[in-house]
Design an enzyme around this catalytic site. Structure first.
Site, mmCIF file in Angstrom:
data_model
loop_
_atom_site.group_PDB
_atom_site.id
_atom_site.type_symbol
_atom_site.label_atom_id
_atom_site.label_comp_id
_atom_site.label_asym_id
_atom_site.label_seq_id
_atom_site.Cartn_x
_atom_site.Cartn_y
_atom_site.Cartn_z
ATOM 1 C CB VAL A 98 29.758 68.031 83.252
ATOM 2 C CG1 VAL A 98 29.375 67.646 81.834
ATOM 3 C CG2 VAL A 98 29.595 66.836 84.179
ATOM 4 C CE LYS B 250 22.309 63.142 87.292
ATOM 5 N NZ LYS B 250 23.614 62.581 87.350
ATOM 6 C CD GLU C 86 22.655 59.344 74.717
ATOM 7 O OE1 GLU C 86 22.047 59.323 73.656
ATOM 8 O OE2 GLU C 86 22.481 58.494 75.613
ATOM 9 C CD GLU D 30 24.189 63.616 90.829
ATOM 10 O OE1 GLU D 30 23.636 64.695 90.652
ATOM 11 O OE2 GLU D 30 24.822 63.022 89.923
ATOM 12 C CE LYS E 160 22.437 58.841 85.912
ATOM 13 N NZ LYS E 160 23.588 58.426 86.713
HETATM 14 N N1 HSE Z 1 26.273 60.845 90.194
HETATM 15 C C1 HSE Z 1 26.066 60.259 88.922
HETATM 16 C C2 HSE Z 1 26.589 58.846 88.934
HETATM 17 C C3 HSE Z 1 26.751 61.087 87.876
HETATM 18 O O1 HSE Z 1 27.392 58.537 89.812
HETATM 19 O O2 HSE Z 1 26.212 58.033 88.094
HETATM 20 C C4 HSE Z 1 26.471 60.674 86.471
HETATM 21 O O3 HSE Z 1 25.110 60.767 86.165
#
Ligand code: HSE
Length: 319
Positions: free
Chosen positions: A16, A98, A122, A183, A198
């Site tokens: 990212v 998150k 966001e 991840e 989330k």
């Molecule tokens: N590992 C997370 C997903 C990355 O696959 O949604 C994005 O938050």
């Protein structure tokens, strides 16, 4: 509208971080410059020159010319240290972490109030889909009754590939990792933990309901077996990992993450691959449906970019 110039100190230069670097090169109208990047691994080959890098977080935290810290590291504990230190120094912060936000929501809220600085995130929730900004701004008076959706890109990718393209679970997971969706510890995705973090963020912005990860059940996709896939195929259903929250008549909130059969008339049925989809239901608007790429370098960077842009006009969440 007059906009501030932003001088950014970036933590983390993975998938990212590199994406953010690229999108900022392509958006020169936004007066935002990454001056310094703090990374952990001294030996890793980097896509850009070495002159911008440091290995000492204080080079960013103690630099008074840095007015925005962007935190894009993997480790939630280290991220919390960095983000809280930056807020205490009066620097605005953008984070995509998150787990860190879900675990420390109340402390982060207090820090924002005490030091009068914003924290935007966001990108922490459904990557490119602007769901937090919508929850913050649109549903102020038309109150939400429920929120339901696919909020993890990797598991949706794995379910799509195994179900529709007959890939093995391991192959699909490997692809999700190679594409930068998963991840670094993929159990966070497959076990439904990432979706739960989330959901906790969504709960706070939807209902003002702040809970801890231990308060919510998450059942991931690891235990979906041949039998469930066979049943879904026979009945023309799909299996989706869904995060769900609704408000009861007494104002009580129910929330959980669970794999679910969805029918073809459900809007989540066609949310495949790495896409995320969220359905909100409100008192007056009936339902809204949001969809967007839920993971990946540029889509996630797009949300970080949007937060950086919002900081240039001093935007902050009202909660
Ligand atoms: N590992 C997370 C997903 C990355 O696959 O949604 C994005 O938050």
């Amino acid at each position: 509208m007059s906009r501030k110039n932003l001088n950014i100190g970036l933590f983390g230069f993975g998938c990212v971080g590199l994406g953010l670097y690229e999108v900022l090169q392509k958006t020169p109208a936004l007066k935002a410059t990454i001056s310094i990047i703090c990374v952990k691994d001294k030996n890793k080959k980097r896509a850009i020159g070495k002159e911008n890098f440091t290995f000492d977080k204080n080079d960013i935290l103690n630099d008074e010319s840095i007015n925005v810290v962007v935190e894009l590291i993997d480790d939630a504990d280290a991220a919390f240290e960095i983000v809280s230190a930056a807020l205490k120094k009066g620097k605005a912060v953008v984070s995509a972490n998150k787990k860190m936000i879900a675990e420390h929501f109340t402390e982060l809220l207090e820090l924002q109030k005490e030091y009068n600085v914003p924290l935007l995130y966001e990108a922490a929730c459904c990557a490119s889909m602007p769901i937090i900004r919508n929850l913050e701004e649109y549903y102020d008076n038309d109150l939400l009754e429920s929120i339901e959706g696919i909020v993890n890109g990797s598991t949706n990718y794995i379910l799509t590939k195994t179900f529709s393209e007959n890939l093995s679970y391991d192959e699909a997971l490997l692809q999700a990792q190679e594409k930068g969706f998963a991840e670094s510890n993929p159990i966070l995705d497959t076990g439904g933990f990432d979706a739960k973090y989330k959901l906790l963020i969504l709960l706070a912005h939807s209902f003002g309901y702040v809970a801890k990860p231990k308060d919510i059940f998450n059942i991931g996709i690891d235990n979906i077996g041949e039998l469930e896939f066979k049943y879904a195929k026979e009945k023309n259903l799909k299996i989706k990992l869904v995060a769900q929250a609704f408000k009861g008549e007494e104002g009580n909130i129910s929330a959980f993450v669970i794999p679910k059969f969805v029918t073809p008339d459900d809007r989540l049925y066609n949310v495949d691959d790495v896409f995320n989809g969220i359905i909100t239901k409100t008192s007056f608007a009936d339902t809204h449906f949001f969809v967007g790429r839920g993971a990946g370098s540029l889509p996630t960077a797009s949300a970080v970019l949007s937060d950086i842009s919002a900081l240039s006009y001093d935007y902050r969440y009202e909660y």
